[in-house]
Write a protein that holds these residues in place. Structure first.
Motif, PDB file in Angstrom:
ATOM      1  N   ARG A  78       0.804  -1.539   9.746  1.00  0.00           N
ATOM      2  CA  ARG A  78       0.786  -3.048   9.090  1.00  0.00           C
ATOM      3  C   ARG A  78       1.748  -3.704   7.580  1.00  0.00           C
ATOM      4  O   ARG A  78       1.428  -4.379   7.639  1.00  0.00           O
ATOM      5  CB  ARG A  78      -0.810  -3.293   9.043  1.00  0.00           C
ATOM      6  CG  ARG A  78      -1.927  -3.074  10.016  1.00  0.00           C
ATOM      7  CD  ARG A  78      -2.996  -3.827   9.420  1.00  0.00           C
ATOM      8  NE  ARG A  78      -3.142  -4.654   9.637  1.00  0.00           N
ATOM      9  CZ  ARG A  78      -3.902  -5.738   8.893  1.00  0.00           C
ATOM     10  NH1 ARG A  78      -6.006  -4.436   8.773  1.00  0.00           N
ATOM     11  NH2 ARG A  78      -4.236  -6.858   8.669  1.00  0.00           N
ATOM     12  N   GLY A  79       2.474  -2.420   7.238  1.00  0.00           N
ATOM     13  CA  GLY A  79       3.203  -2.888   6.517  1.00  0.00           C
ATOM     14  C   GLY A  79       3.640  -2.312   4.820  1.00  0.00           C
ATOM     15  O   GLY A  79       2.811  -1.110   5.492  1.00  0.00           O
ATOM     16  N   ALA A  80       4.394  -1.967   4.803  1.00  0.00           N
ATOM     17  CA  ALA A  80       4.870  -1.458   3.208  1.00  0.00           C
ATOM     18  C   ALA A  80       3.951  -1.614   2.866  1.00  0.00           C
ATOM     19  O   ALA A  80       2.070  -1.973   2.029  1.00  0.00           O
ATOM     20  CB  ALA A  80       6.315  -1.833   2.587  1.00  0.00           C
ATOM     21  N   VAL A  81       3.479  -0.556   1.409  1.00  0.00           N
ATOM     22  CA  VAL A  81       2.670   0.110   0.604  1.00  0.00           C
ATOM     23  C   VAL A  81       3.138  -1.112  -0.882  1.00  0.00           C
ATOM     24  O   VAL A  81       1.125  -1.262  -0.908  1.00  0.00           O
ATOM     25  CB  VAL A  81       2.835   0.977   0.181  1.00  0.00           C
ATOM     26  CG1 VAL A  81       1.872   2.187  -1.859  1.00  0.00           C
ATOM     27  CG2 VAL A  81       2.463   2.743   0.808  1.00  0.00           C
ATOM     28  N   ASN A  82       4.122  -1.572  -1.093  1.00  0.00           N
ATOM     29  CA  ASN A  82       3.764  -2.400  -2.104  1.00  0.00           C
ATOM     30  C   ASN A  82       3.421  -3.939  -1.585  1.00  0.00           C
ATOM     31  O   ASN A  82       3.019  -4.772  -2.548  1.00  0.00           O
ATOM     32  CB  ASN A  82       5.204  -2.796  -2.047  1.00  0.00           C
ATOM     33  CG  ASN A  82       5.784  -4.107  -3.173  1.00  0.00           C
ATOM     34  OD1 ASN A  82       5.345  -3.622  -4.786  1.00  0.00           O
ATOM     35  ND2 ASN A  82       6.416  -5.089  -2.967  1.00  0.00           N
ATOM     36  N   SER A  83       3.358  -4.023  -0.217  1.00  0.00           N
ATOM     37  CA  SER A  83       2.455  -5.810  -0.019  1.00  0.00           C
ATOM     38  C   SER A  83       1.503  -5.286   0.218  1.00  0.00           C
ATOM     39  O   SER A  83       0.707  -6.388  -0.487  1.00  0.00           O
ATOM     40  CB  SER A  83       3.117  -5.961   1.411  1.00  0.00           C
ATOM     41  OG  SER A  83       4.651  -6.526   1.914  1.00  0.00           O
ATOM     42  N   PHE A  84       0.568  -3.849   0.899  1.00  0.00           N
ATOM     43  CA  PHE A  84      -0.259  -3.767   0.721  1.00  0.00           C
ATOM     44  C   PHE A  84      -1.348  -3.987  -0.922  1.00  0.00           C
ATOM     45  O   PHE A  84      -2.390  -4.362  -1.576  1.00  0.00           O
ATOM     46  CB  PHE A  84      -0.514  -2.179   1.371  1.00  0.00           C
ATOM     47  CG  PHE A  84      -2.101  -1.502   0.928  1.00  0.00           C
ATOM     48  CD1 PHE A  84      -2.722  -2.864   2.165  1.00  0.00           C
ATOM     49  CD2 PHE A  84      -2.720  -1.433   0.014  1.00  0.00           C
ATOM     50  CE1 PHE A  84      -4.270  -1.786   1.979  1.00  0.00           C
ATOM     51  CE2 PHE A  84      -4.108  -0.010  -0.130  1.00  0.00           C
ATOM     52  CZ  PHE A  84      -4.788  -0.544   1.473  1.00  0.00           C
ATOM     53  N   LEU A  85      -0.665  -3.441  -1.725  1.00  0.00           N
ATOM     54  CA  LEU A  85      -1.149  -3.816  -3.123  1.00  0.00           C
ATOM     55  C   LEU A  85      -0.739  -5.057  -3.765  1.00  0.00           C
ATOM     56  O   LEU A  85      -2.199  -5.387  -4.538  1.00  0.00           O
ATOM     57  CB  LEU A  85      -0.097  -2.584  -4.027  1.00  0.00           C
ATOM     58  CG  LEU A  85      -0.157  -0.778  -3.606  1.00  0.00           C
ATOM     59  CD1 LEU A  85       0.992  -0.004  -4.680  1.00  0.00           C
ATOM     60  CD2 LEU A  85      -2.224  -0.918  -4.596  1.00  0.00           C
ATOM     61  N   LEU A  86       0.147  -6.195  -3.396  1.00  0.00           N
ATOM     62  CA  LEU A  86      -0.290  -7.271  -3.704  1.00  0.00           C
ATOM     63  C   LEU A  86      -1.194  -8.049  -2.786  1.00  0.00           C
ATOM     64  O   LEU A  86      -1.579  -8.849  -3.458  1.00  0.00           O
ATOM     65  CB  LEU A  86       1.773  -7.649  -3.352  1.00  0.00           C
ATOM     66  CG  LEU A  86       2.594  -6.926  -4.112  1.00  0.00           C
ATOM     67  CD1 LEU A  86       4.008  -7.905  -3.653  1.00  0.00           C
ATOM     68  CD2 LEU A  86       2.607  -7.527  -5.433  1.00  0.00           C
ATOM     69  N   GLY A  87      -1.399  -7.587  -1.788  1.00  0.00           N
ATOM     70  CA  GLY A  87      -2.860  -8.233  -1.358  1.00  0.00           C
ATOM     71  C   GLY A  87      -4.011  -7.456  -2.146  1.00  0.00           C
ATOM     72  O   GLY A  87      -4.461  -8.628  -1.669  1.00  0.00           O
ATOM     73  N   ILE A  88      -3.682  -6.834  -2.069  1.00  0.00           N
ATOM     74  CA  ILE A  88      -5.663  -6.619  -3.199  1.00  0.00           C
ATOM     75  C   ILE A  88      -4.986  -7.224  -4.638  1.00  0.00           C
ATOM     76  O   ILE A  88      -5.776  -7.441  -4.644  1.00  0.00           O
ATOM     77  CB  ILE A  88      -5.494  -4.615  -3.831  1.00  0.00           C
ATOM     78  CG1 ILE A  88      -5.802  -3.973  -1.670  1.00  0.00           C
ATOM     79  CG2 ILE A  88      -6.453  -4.484  -3.869  1.00  0.00           C
ATOM     80  CD1 ILE A  88      -5.390  -2.271  -2.544  1.00  0.00           C
ATOM     81  N   ALA A  89      -4.150  -6.931  -4.898  1.00  0.00           N
ATOM     82  CA  ALA A  89      -3.595  -7.448  -6.538  1.00  0.00           C
ATOM     83  C   ALA A  89      -4.239  -9.130  -5.954  1.00  0.00           C
ATOM     84  O   ALA A  89      -5.030  -9.996  -7.317  1.00  0.00           O
ATOM     85  CB  ALA A  89      -2.582  -7.489  -7.146  1.00  0.00           C
ATOM     86  N   ARG A  90      -3.906  -9.790  -4.743  1.00  0.00           N
ATOM     87  CA  ARG A  90      -3.996 -10.775  -4.705  1.00  0.00           C
ATOM     88  C   ARG A  90      -5.577 -11.999  -4.357  1.00  0.00           C
ATOM     89  O   ARG A  90      -5.641 -12.748  -5.449  1.00  0.00           O
ATOM     90  CB  ARG A  90      -3.185 -11.842  -3.731  1.00  0.00           C
ATOM     91  CG  ARG A  90      -3.396 -12.959  -3.124  1.00  0.00           C
ATOM     92  CD  ARG A  90      -3.002 -13.470  -1.740  1.00  0.00           C
ATOM     93  NE  ARG A  90      -3.364 -14.917  -1.280  1.00  0.00           N
ATOM     94  CZ  ARG A  90      -4.269 -15.306  -0.781  1.00  0.00           C
ATOM     95  NH1 ARG A  90      -5.464 -14.780   0.613  1.00  0.00           N
ATOM     96  NH2 ARG A  90      -4.149 -16.526   0.497  1.00  0.00           N
ATOM     97  N   ASN A  91      -6.379 -10.617  -3.918  1.00  0.00           N
ATOM     98  CA  ASN A  91      -7.505 -10.819  -3.715  1.00  0.00           C
ATOM     99  C   ASN A  91      -8.168 -11.156  -5.175  1.00  0.00           C
ATOM    100  O   ASN A  91      -9.617 -11.510  -5.725  1.00  0.00           O
ATOM    101  CB  ASN A  91      -8.634 -10.178  -2.976  1.00  0.00           C
ATOM    102  CG  ASN A  91      -7.889 -10.060  -1.259  1.00  0.00           C
ATOM    103  OD1 ASN A  91      -7.681 -10.788  -0.884  1.00  0.00           O
ATOM    104  ND2 ASN A  91      -7.961  -9.161  -0.750  1.00  0.00           N
ATOM    105  N   GLN A  92      -7.850  -9.289  -6.347  1.00  0.00           N
ATOM    106  CA  GLN A  92      -8.407  -9.816  -6.874  1.00  0.00           C
ATOM    107  C   GLN A  92      -8.456 -10.929  -8.536  1.00  0.00           C
ATOM    108  O   GLN A  92      -8.693 -11.520  -9.125  1.00  0.00           O
ATOM    109  CB  GLN A  92      -8.054  -8.596  -8.292  1.00  0.00           C
ATOM    110  CG  GLN A  92      -7.862  -6.756  -7.338  1.00  0.00           C
ATOM    111  CD  GLN A  92      -9.130  -6.806  -7.998  1.00  0.00           C
ATOM    112  OE1 GLN A  92     -10.172  -6.705  -8.569  1.00  0.00           O
ATOM    113  NE2 GLN A  92      -9.694  -5.396  -6.979  1.00  0.00           N
ATOM    114  N   ILE A  93      -6.678 -11.838  -8.293  1.00  0.00           N
ATOM    115  CA  ILE A  93      -6.462 -12.820  -8.958  1.00  0.00           C
ATOM    116  C   ILE A  93      -7.861 -13.760  -8.233  1.00  0.00           C
ATOM    117  O   ILE A  93      -8.048 -15.031  -9.350  1.00  0.00           O
ATOM    118  CB  ILE A  93      -5.287 -12.856  -8.336  1.00  0.00           C
ATOM    119  CG1 ILE A  93      -3.770 -11.946  -8.983  1.00  0.00           C
ATOM    120  CG2 ILE A  93      -4.669 -14.441  -9.169  1.00  0.00           C
ATOM    121  CD1 ILE A  93      -2.651 -11.953  -8.985  1.00  0.00           C
TER     122      ILE A  93
END
Length: 205
Positions: A78-93
């Protein structure tokens, strides 16, 4: 060190996905390496979105804690680890901004806004800093759904496809939001540009 040796060393380095796999097995060194590689991306995204270094640091830490606790959720297809981390960060933000919006002011420490676009100009250091400040404030004033596409696509140079994955939307939505965000920024920065030109003319008068 020759270019060939550099290529060999890079080829032998574990990928982000390899590191997540090892992390699942309890490898602390794998976590440390992934943190070293990706913390900066996550922190800068959070900083650009919030304008607050302390909050950005907290969000980056929380993002990696989510990875530790829920790393099995990561799906390579479903995508790169970097995208996965940024998606998590977006939810936190977004959660933080919604909780703290009524009481938290934006601080004046957002220093990592895109200097590259400005450093090549012929502005004086003072005028350049004024322009950076104006861009920073303009981006921070954007609605969140426009701000995040500008930060990802323009400042962090994430592809449209990867941005769409992070934001869980269509590529066409990313394009339309970015187009609208650029128009809003142009309108916001026009008065500052006119004032800067006027000040320059007065300086040479």
């Amino acid at each position: 060190m020759t270019a060939a040796m550099n290529l060999v060393m890079k080829a032998s380095e574990p990928t982000d996905t390899d590191l997540v796999r090892r992390l699942l097995g309890g490898d602390k060194e794998a976590f440390a390496e992934l943190y070293r590689r990706r913390h900066g991306n996550v922190y800068r995204f959070a900083l650009h979105m919030t304008g607050r270094p302390e909050m950005a640091d907290d969000i980056a830490q929380e993002t990696f804690m989510v990875l530790i606790n829920n790393s099995a959720v990561y799906d390579q297809s479903r995508g790169a680890v970097n995208s996965f981390l940024l998606g998590i960060a977006r939810n936190q933000i977004l959660n933080r901004l919604r909780q703290e919006r009524p009481t938290v002011p934006v601080e004046e420490h957002h220093e990592e806004i895109d200097h590259r676009a400005l450093m090549g100009s012929h502005l004086s250091p003072f005028a350049r800093q004024e322009k950076i400040d104006a861009v920073r404030k303009a981006i921070l004033s954007l609605p969140e759904h426009y701000r995040e596409v500008v930060i990802l696509c323009e400042l962090q140079e994430v592809s449209y496809a990867e941005t769409a994955h992070i934001l869980n939307c269509a590529v066409g939505t990313v394009r339309s939001r970015l187009h609208r965000a650029r128009a809003i920024l142009a309108d916001k920065l026009e008065p500052a540009r006119d004032e800067s030109s006027s000040n320059s003319e007065r300086c040479f008068a």
